[in-house]
Enzyme design. Structure first.
Site, PDB file in Angstrom:
ATOM      1  N   HIS A   1      40.896  24.410  40.767  1.00 29.65           N
ATOM      2  CA  HIS A   1      41.015  24.862  39.380  1.00 29.65           C
ATOM      3  C   HIS A   1      40.743  26.358  39.312  1.00 29.65           C
ATOM      4  O   HIS A   1      39.582  26.779  39.304  1.00 29.65           O
ATOM      5  CB  HIS A   1      39.983  24.155  38.492  1.00 29.65           C
ATOM      6  CG  HIS A   1      40.230  22.692  38.299  1.00 29.65           C
ATOM      7  ND1 HIS A   1      39.247  21.838  37.864  1.00 29.65           N
ATOM      8  CD2 HIS A   1      41.341  21.930  38.467  1.00 29.65           C
ATOM      9  CE1 HIS A   1      39.749  20.603  37.768  1.00 29.65           C
ATOM     10  NE2 HIS A   1      41.010  20.639  38.137  1.00 29.65           N
ATOM     11  N   GLU A   2      41.782  27.157  39.292  1.00 30.47           N
ATOM     12  CA  GLU A   2      41.597  28.591  39.048  1.00 30.47           C
ATOM     13  C   GLU A   2      41.594  28.773  37.534  1.00 30.47           C
ATOM     14  O   GLU A   2      42.602  28.516  36.873  1.00 30.47           O
ATOM     15  CB  GLU A   2      42.732  29.392  39.699  1.00 30.47           C
ATOM     16  CG  GLU A   2      42.740  30.884  39.362  1.00 30.47           C
ATOM     17  CD  GLU A   2      41.419  31.586  39.688  1.00 30.47           C
ATOM     18  OE1 GLU A   2      41.074  31.662  40.860  1.00 30.47           O
ATOM     19  OE2 GLU A   2      40.738  32.048  38.727  1.00 30.47           O
TER      20      GLU A   2
ATOM     21  N   GLU B   1      34.081  33.311  42.621  1.00 33.66           N
ATOM     22  CA  GLU B   1      33.674  34.228  41.548  1.00 33.66           C
ATOM     23  C   GLU B   1      32.625  33.487  40.689  1.00 33.66           C
ATOM     24  O   GLU B   1      32.744  33.382  39.463  1.00 33.66           O
ATOM     25  CB  GLU B   1      34.854  34.689  40.677  1.00 33.66           C
ATOM     26  CG  GLU B   1      35.930  35.433  41.429  1.00 33.66           C
ATOM     27  CD  GLU B   1      36.809  34.496  42.258  1.00 33.66           C
ATOM     28  OE1 GLU B   1      37.170  33.425  41.754  1.00 33.66           O
ATOM     29  OE2 GLU B   1      37.112  34.818  43.419  1.00 33.66           O
TER      30      GLU B   1
ATOM     31  N   GLU C   1      38.699  36.408  52.838  1.00 34.37           N
ATOM     32  CA  GLU C   1      39.982  36.824  52.260  1.00 34.37           C
ATOM     33  C   GLU C   1      40.167  38.342  52.249  1.00 34.37           C
ATOM     34  O   GLU C   1      41.282  38.829  52.357  1.00 34.37           O
ATOM     35  CB  GLU C   1      40.135  36.250  50.849  1.00 34.37           C
ATOM     36  CG  GLU C   1      39.035  36.673  49.890  1.00 34.37           C
ATOM     37  CD  GLU C   1      38.964  35.786  48.638  1.00 34.37           C
ATOM     38  OE1 GLU C   1      39.262  34.589  48.738  1.00 34.37           O
ATOM     39  OE2 GLU C   1      38.608  36.304  47.572  1.00 34.37           O
TER      40      GLU C   1
END
Ligand code: NOJ
Ligand code: CA
Length: 711
Positions: A419-420, A489, A513
């Site tokens: 889920h972004e 985040e 990343e």
């Protein structure tokens, strides 16, 4: 000798009163159970509360004052008197459902001071200290009272006054993002405003010369200190404002322009714990469980729906530019912009997912993460209005959700949901209940969430109170639905995994990343030897190790991973997480049609531990950790070094007596070097017992990994 006297004092008395030299009030002293750490609390002649911390008799934190500023009401600062005190010795044990070890001892001496203003307002605040053998935690309690109801805190001023100019490892005090490179400077040289180290991360706000926590230091005498907080709940995150000239730190809470302050609360309430870890050995910072001990016991019960595991993912291929998240293939993660349709193709398609499932099931990997499976990715970047963009139930047309779920089930692989939220938490809160039901219906027990971008609504920050409450709500709702959360985040870790063990892992650091995106943004070889003693003190890390195509051949050849191959293997042990990504593309783990010999370590390495021991290490230089796997009793050892070659001697006395182990050693080859020759490796098999020692050479940016299986 001095040490012994303090131990004795601590053992027999632990808490006592002193006559203060600063006022005629009595000061209180509380010792750690072993007597080495001594915290003193007192009031100055104006009735201002302060504390000090000594270690083996030396002052580490000199008189440090505590005060609060509020909107529209007078500060809480001076004119206090002590109305009561409580003392307690705490000693108990608790079990971790998953973790670095199965049993944790919570052993500390507690002192609670009840303060009230001697002025007409007569407002009250209590301060609780818990002094452990490995550090000090304290928090403020605001009881229910007539003259203090709803408050808007505009500043919490908790001081930490250091006595010397210590070596310091820090990242800038950012209100949004912890994805910075660490700086190593003297305390007096901290300059967070100009040393931000985050090229191209738009979503950051750094208003002060402050640092994020955990913030680690080493004194000239070799004592290690680390500052952080525990149980960040319904409050805003704490950064530490630095006064380089006076060697002093003060809490600087993350604010909110919408709120016009830092945190809005009503009495009764309590703040998070302010924590100071203290140890001689750098490795003891990592072994410390103080931050977890300052959190409440498990509130959500059984979490066996979550199984610690390794997982592959349709993920790295987007970061190295092989495919994209959106359907049209028109987005570029390196520039974080919308480009020309690059026709690279959409990564999350049915066929590709099946390819990863096949790889996982043939190589003993239990999980698969699929990013870019759902609609919304075409609009997620570079737009101010990201509200309502993502849909967490609707797959893209080339991703046959049901077919992938059925195929994974048949092959014994569990799909990890993605889920972004694109930092639009209100959209997420609207959908999450249904989205979690949808997951459960499809046999999914964990979700990687993401919060890329500036928070909507404007004026809120990832680490402010409003978002602290959002992340908390997600944990609670997910727990009700028996779902585990791995947030990217995220809000920083503060040990809440003890209370909510469905908080399995998180990002909250500069992850793998960054190595894919560009040379300037890559992590240098000393990154993880610093992270182990800073970020990792707060909790598990979803770093996503395991790149075998170190130079990114065939993709972003200008970028690379700045470690050797053996270093990548060692991360499965050194950087703790109950879920560990096996992040490279399946084809990069193959040589022709055979699996790469170094892959065997990844297949074998555990993810859930009975115990963990830091064998050796220095902040920013190297670290070696041994962990014993819960069910099998197998041991795994990992060691990593910075850009310097090192020889690591391992003493295996931690192994059980009278047992022989087959040790398979995966190490740097004789010519290995993170830049010139990262793929040079060697594998060796020997038999070891608890009287064995080994001498291992680590190349610049290198490392080693060892599996020890009982014979
Ligand atoms: C940033 C995350 O850290 C990364 O893992 C993820 O792939 C992207 N956001 C997209 O959600
Ligand atoms: Ca990230």
């Amino acid at each position: 000798m001095r040490n012994n006297i303090h131990s004795l004092l601590g053992f027999f008395m632990s808490i006592f009163l002193l006559i203060s030299c600063q006022s005629n009030q009595k000061n209180m002293v509380v010792f750690s159970p072993d007597g080495n750490i001594e915290t003193e609390f007192g009031l100055n002649k104006n009735g201002g509360p302060f504390y000090t911390v000594k270690y083996n008799g030396d002052v580490l934190i000199d008189s440090s004052f505590i005060s609060f500023d509020f909107k529209d009401i007078p500060s809480l600062k001076d004119n206090f008197k002590i109305s009561n005190i409580n003392t307690k010795k705490n000693d108990s044990e608790w079990k971790m459902p998953w973790g670095e070890q199965s049993t944790v001892r919570d052993h500390n001496n507690e002192l609670k001071i009840f303060l009230e203003e001697s002025t007409e307002l007569n407002r009250k605040i209590n301060i609780i200290f818990k002094v452990f053998n490995d550090g000090v935690g304290f928090r403020y309690e605001f009881p229910e009272q007539d003259n203090l109801g709803e408050v808007l805190i505009t500043d919490e001023n908790t001081e930490f006054n250091l006595t010397e100019d210590h070596d310091s490892w820090w990242i800038p005090g950012d209100w949004d993002i912890y994805e910075h490179l660490y700086n190593e400077t003297k305390l007096s040289e901290i300059d967070a405003i100009s040393k931000r180290n985050h090229p191209n991360l738009a979503s950051t706000y750094i208003p002060e010369n402050a640092v994020n926590t955990p913030f680690t230091m080493r004194t000239a005498d070799g004592v290690h200190l680390s500052f952080h907080e525990a149980n960040l709940t319904n409050y805003s995150g704490m950064t530490l404002k630095v006064d380089p000239e006076n060697l002093s730190l003060t809490s600087e809470l993350v604010g909110s322009e919408r709120l016009g302050g830092k945190a809005k609360l009503s009495t009764p309430f309590e703040t998070p714990w302010r924590t100071i870890q203290i140890s001689d050995r750098a490795g003891d910072l990592i072994e410390s469980k103080m931050i977890l001990n300052l959190n409440d016991p498990n509130k959500i019960g059984d979490v066996s729906y979550f199984t610690p595991m390794k997982y592959v993912g349709i993920w790295w291929e987007m970061h190295i530019g092989k495919s994209t998240w959106d359907l049209e293939g028109s987005q570029d993660m390196t520039t974080f912009t919308e480009g020309e349709a690059s026709a690279k193709g959409h990564g999350a398609n049915t066929e590709n997912a099946k390819k990863y499932i096949d790889f996982a099931s043939s190589n003993g990997i239990k999980g698969l993460l699929v990013e870019g499976w759902n609609t919304g990715w075409d609009k997620w970047i570079n737009t101010e209005d990201r509200e309502g963009v993502f849909d967490f139930m609707t797959p893209y047309p080339d991703y046959d959700f049901d077919a992938v779920v059925a195929y994974a089930k048949e092959k014994g692989v569990e799909i990890i949901m993605h889920h972004e939220t694109s930092a639009a938490p209100r959209t997420y809160e609207k959908q999450m209940h249904e989205a979690y039901d949808f997951m459960k219906k499809n046999g999914m027990n964990s979700v990687k969430t993401g919060y890329v971008g500036k928070i909507i609504p404007k004026g809120e920050y990832h680490h402010g109170q409003w978002m602290v409450n959002h992340y908390h709500k997600v944990l609670e709702e997910a727990a009700k639905k028996k779902i585990a959360i791995n947030a990217h985040e995220p809000i920083k870790a503060t040990g809440k995994r003890r209370t909510y063990p469905n908080a399995i892992s998180r990002e909250g650091l500069r992850g793998q990343e960054f190595n894919a995106w560009s040379v300037e943004r890559g992590n240098p070889p000393n990154h993880l030897p610093i992270v182990a003693f800073t970020r990792m003190l707060s909790g598990p890390i979803d770093f996503t190790p395991g790149v075998f195509n170190i130079k990114l051949d065939g993709y972003r050849e200008e970028s690379q991973i700045n470690t050797t191959l053996a270093h990548q293997l060692a991360l499965y042990v050194t950087i703790y997480s109950p879920i560990q990504m096996v992040c490279d593309l399946p084809e990069h783990y193959m040589i022709g049609d055979k699996i790469h010999p170094m892959f065997q370590f990844i297949a074998d390495v555990g993810v859930d531990w009975e115990q963990s021991k830091v064998l050796d290490g220095e902040v920013g230089e190297h670290v070696a950790i041994a962990r014993k796997e819960k069910e099998t009793g197998n041991w795994f050892v990992g060691g990593i070094t910075d850009e310097n070659a090192r020889t690591q001697i391992i003493d295996f006395s931690f192994l059980e007596e009278d047992k022989t182990y087959i040790a398979k050693i995966y190490k740097d080859g004789p010519d290995a070097h993170w830049d010139d020759n990262p793929l040079d490796y060697a594998i060796e098999e020997v038999e070891l017992t608890n009287i064995s020692t080994l001498k291992l050479n680590m190349a610049p940016g290198g490392g080693f990994a060892i599996s020890l299986i009982e014979k």
